[in-house]
Design a protein around this motif. Structure first.
Motif: not given
Length: 87
Positions: A2-5, A83-84
């Motif tokens: 949900k926090d993934d831009l 992913e980061e």
């Protein structure tokens, strides 16, 4: 997740794509059925094509291609697939 831009950007760009498809359909439908509902004898022609066909299919295609190019160039963002934490 949900926090993934990336998902927010993808959702925004998907809605832009839907809006472009709706604009294209409204353009096509408006000219095809707006100008094309008269009798064939009353048609005007552009480059040997009925005006309704020229405006809905030929000019409409050119306009939507230009809109898509401008949209991708100015509204869409480059998003990394990794992913980061991955490298």
């Amino acid at each position: 997740m949900k926090d993934d831009l990336r998902f927010a950007i993808a959702k925004k760009e998907a809605w832009i794509g839907v809006a472009l498809a709706i604009i294209h359909f409204v353009w096509w439908y408006g000219f095809a059925y707006g100008l094309g509902k008269s009798k064939v004898e009353k048609y005007t022609y552009i480059w040997g094509l009925p005006a309704w066909f020229f405006y809905s299919c030929i000019l409409g295609f050119i306009v939507i291609v230009i809109l898509v190019i401008l949209t991708v160039k100015f509204l869409f963002k480059e998003v990394p697939f990794e992913e980061e934490g991955e490298q």
